[in-house]
Design an enzyme around this catalytic site. Structure first.
Site, PDB file in Angstrom:
ATOM      1  N   ASN A 198       0.735  -1.184   0.105  1.00  0.00           N
ATOM      2  CA  ASN A 198      -0.065  -0.181  -0.028  1.00  0.00           C
ATOM      3  C   ASN A 198       0.819   1.258   0.083  1.00  0.00           C
ATOM      4  OD1 ASN A 198      -1.338   2.089   1.110  1.00  0.00           O
ATOM      5  ND2 ASN A 198      -2.956   0.905   1.670  1.00  0.00           N
ATOM      6  N   HIS A 227       1.002   6.269   1.825  1.00  0.00           N
ATOM      7  CA  HIS A 227       1.878   7.113   2.665  1.00  0.00           C
ATOM      8  C   HIS A 227       3.037   7.564   2.068  1.00  0.00           C
ATOM      9  CE1 HIS A 227      -1.169   6.697   5.672  1.00  0.00           C
ATOM     10  NE2 HIS A 227      -1.125   5.491   5.493  1.00  0.00           N
ATOM     11  N   HIS A 258      -5.676   3.695  -1.665  1.00  0.00           N
ATOM     12  CA  HIS A 258      -6.750   4.024  -1.140  1.00  0.00           C
ATOM     13  C   HIS A 258      -7.302   5.541  -1.635  1.00  0.00           C
ATOM     14  CE1 HIS A 258      -9.583   4.527   2.729  1.00  0.00           C
ATOM     15  NE2 HIS A 258     -10.098   4.697   1.716  1.00  0.00           N
ATOM     16  N   ARG A 285      -9.263   8.210  -0.890  1.00  0.00           N
ATOM     17  CA  ARG A 285     -10.182   8.745   0.294  1.00  0.00           C
ATOM     18  C   ARG A 285     -10.994   9.911  -0.392  1.00  0.00           C
ATOM     19  NH1 ARG A 285     -10.332   8.341   5.445  1.00  0.00           N
ATOM     20  NH2 ARG A 285      -9.045   6.440   6.328  1.00  0.00           N
ATOM     21  N   ARG A 290      -6.888  12.871   1.083  1.00  0.00           N
ATOM     22  CA  ARG A 290      -5.462  13.511   1.920  1.00  0.00           C
ATOM     23  C   ARG A 290      -4.251  12.666   1.289  1.00  0.00           C
ATOM     24  NH1 ARG A 290      -7.053  10.119   7.588  1.00  0.00           N
ATOM     25  NH2 ARG A 290      -9.121  11.066   6.993  1.00  0.00           N
ATOM     26  N   GLU A 328      -8.827   0.742  -3.224  1.00  0.00           N
ATOM     27  CA  GLU A 328      -9.434   0.778  -2.160  1.00  0.00           C
ATOM     28  C   GLU A 328     -10.273   2.064  -2.196  1.00  0.00           C
ATOM     29  OE1 GLU A 328      -8.139   0.972   2.212  1.00  0.00           O
ATOM     30  OE2 GLU A 328      -6.479  -0.121   1.143  1.00  0.00           O
ATOM     31  N   THR A 331      -8.240   3.675   8.510  1.00  0.00           N
ATOM     32  CA  THR A 331      -9.557   2.959   8.438  1.00  0.00           C
ATOM     33  C   THR A 331      -9.640   2.024   9.783  1.00  0.00           C
ATOM     34  OG1 THR A 331      -8.991   2.523   6.184  1.00  0.00           O
ATOM     35  CG2 THR A 331     -10.950   1.323   6.924  1.00  0.00           C
ATOM     36  N   GLU A 369     -11.128  -9.085   3.028  1.00  0.00           N
ATOM     37  CA  GLU A 369      -9.827  -8.932   3.776  1.00  0.00           C
ATOM     38  C   GLU A 369     -10.198  -8.579   5.043  1.00  0.00           C
ATOM     39  OE1 GLU A 369      -7.219  -6.026   1.951  1.00  0.00           O
ATOM     40  OE2 GLU A 369      -6.415  -5.316   3.549  1.00  0.00           O
ATOM     41  N   HIS A 403      -3.765  -4.624   7.768  1.00  0.00           N
ATOM     42  CA  HIS A 403      -3.923  -3.389   8.678  1.00  0.00           C
ATOM     43  C   HIS A 403      -3.024  -3.565   9.852  1.00  0.00           C
ATOM     44  CE1 HIS A 403      -5.412   0.391  10.205  1.00  0.00           C
ATOM     45  NE2 HIS A 403      -5.708   0.677   9.162  1.00  0.00           N
TER      46      HIS A 403
END
Ligand code: PXP
Length: 256
Positions: free
Chosen positions: A16, A19, A52, A54, A58, A79, A110, A160, A203
Site C-alpha cells: 500500500n 503514505h 486508497h 479517500r 488526503r 481501495e 481505516t 480482507e 492493517h
C-alpha cells in the site's frame, strides 16, 4: 483446527503506497512520487499495489490512480468507500480489484471493518456493476461471522480481514488478548474460505507481528503499507519489502 480450503498459491504481498502520497502532500510538491514507489515495489517483489482514494484526497489523488493504472504490471487493488463517486471512478478504470472500506473523514486510518450485514441490500446493488466490469470485489471486514457470511451473500469474491486490533494488542504487549484476537481471525479465515471467498488480511502489520497471520493457510494475500513506507526511511523501500517477503515466506514454510 480444520482448514477446509487451504490457499494453494504462494502468499501474495500487496504494498500500500498511500503514505508516499501523504509525505508528498505534506509539502504540496510532486515528490516523493507514489508511482515511482509502486514501480520500485514491483521490482522488489510486490505482487500487487494497493491505493486508497479517500473522499478527502488526503493522500492518493485521482491522478495517482490514473498513473498507476497506466504504468503498473502487477494488479492494482483500488481501495475506496462504497459511494457513488468512487463507484464511478472504479468503473472508469476497471482495476483488478476494488476493496470496499468504511470511511470516516475524522479518522486517522481505516478504524473498523465495513458493516456488510447492516447494509446488505445497498451493497448488493453497489457491487453488481463492479463485478460485471470484471473487478474482483473485496470487503474489508472484521472477523465477525455475520460480516463474513454477508460478504458471501452479496457476491463479493474476496474478504480482507482487518488485523488492526490484533496489531494494536500485540504492540501494546497484551499478549493473551492478541492471541485471542489471532484465534478469532484464524476462525474467520477458515469460515470465509469454506464459503468460497478468497481471504486477504491487513492493517497494522509489521515485521514483528506478520508471521502468525501469514501462517493462516487460507490467506492468499496480505496488504501492508504504513510500516513498510516508514521502514523505507531506514533501509530503502526495496530492502524493506524484501524483508517482509522473507518473513511471510518463513511463516508459510517456503524459501524465498
Ligand atoms: N488493507 C486495508 C483495507 C487498509 O485500509 C489499509 C490501510 O489503508 C491496509 C490494508 C494497510 O494498512 P497499513 O497501512 O496499516 O499497513
Amino acid at each position: 483446527m480444520n482448514h477446509p480450503k487451504r490457499h494453494d498459491g504462494k502468499l501474495r504481498l500487496g504494498v500500500n503506497i498511500d503514505h508516499v502520497a501523504t509525505v508528498r502532500n505534506a509539502r504540496g510538491s510532486a515528490w516523493p512520487d507514489p508511482l515511482r514507489a509502486a514501480l520500485l515495489a514491483e521490482t522488489a517483489g510486490a505482487d500487487g499495489i494497493t491505493a486508497h482514494l479517500r473522499e478527502d484526497r488526503r493522500h492518493i489523488r485521482n491522478g495517482d490512480i490514473e498513473a498507476l493504472m497506466a504504468a503498473l504490471s502487477v494488479p492494482l487493488n483500488f481501495e475506496c468507500a462504497a459511494t457513488a463517486e468512487m463507484q464511478a471512478i472504479a468503473l472508469r478504470h476497471k482495476p483488478h480489484a476494488v476493496c470496499l472500506v468504511p470511511e470516516k473523514r475524522e479518522e486517522r486510518t481505516t478504524e473498523g471493518g465495513l458493516d456488510v450485514a447492516g447494509d446488505l441490500a445497498r451493497l448488493t446493488d453497489f457491487v453488481a456493476p463492479l463485478r460485471e466490469a470484471g473487478c474482483r470485489v473485496s470487503m474489508f471486514i472484521s472477523h465477525d461471522p455475520r460480516q463474513i457470511e454477508a460478504s458471501a451473500r452479496i457476491g463479493a469474491a474476496v474478504v480482507e480481514l482487518h488485523t488492526g486490533l490484533y496489531s494494536e494488542l500485540h504492540a501494546d504487549g497484551h499478549q493473551a488478548l492478541a492471541e485471542r484476537e489471532l484465534a478469532a481471525l484464524a476462525e474467520g479465515a477458515a469460515l470465509a474460505a469454506s464459503l468460497g471467498l478468497e481471504v486477504h488480511a491487513g492493517h497494522g502489520l509489521t515485521y514483528d507481528n506478520v508471521e502468525p497471520v501469514a501462517a493462516f493457510p487460507e490467506v492468499a494475500e496480505l496488504n501492508i503499507g504504513h510500516f513498510l513506507i516508514g521502514e523505507a526511511i531506514f533501509r530503502g523501500l526495496g530492502p524493506a519489502i524484501e524483508e517482509m517477503r522473507r518473513r511471510m515466506d518463513l511463516a508459510r514454510g517456503e524459501t524465498a
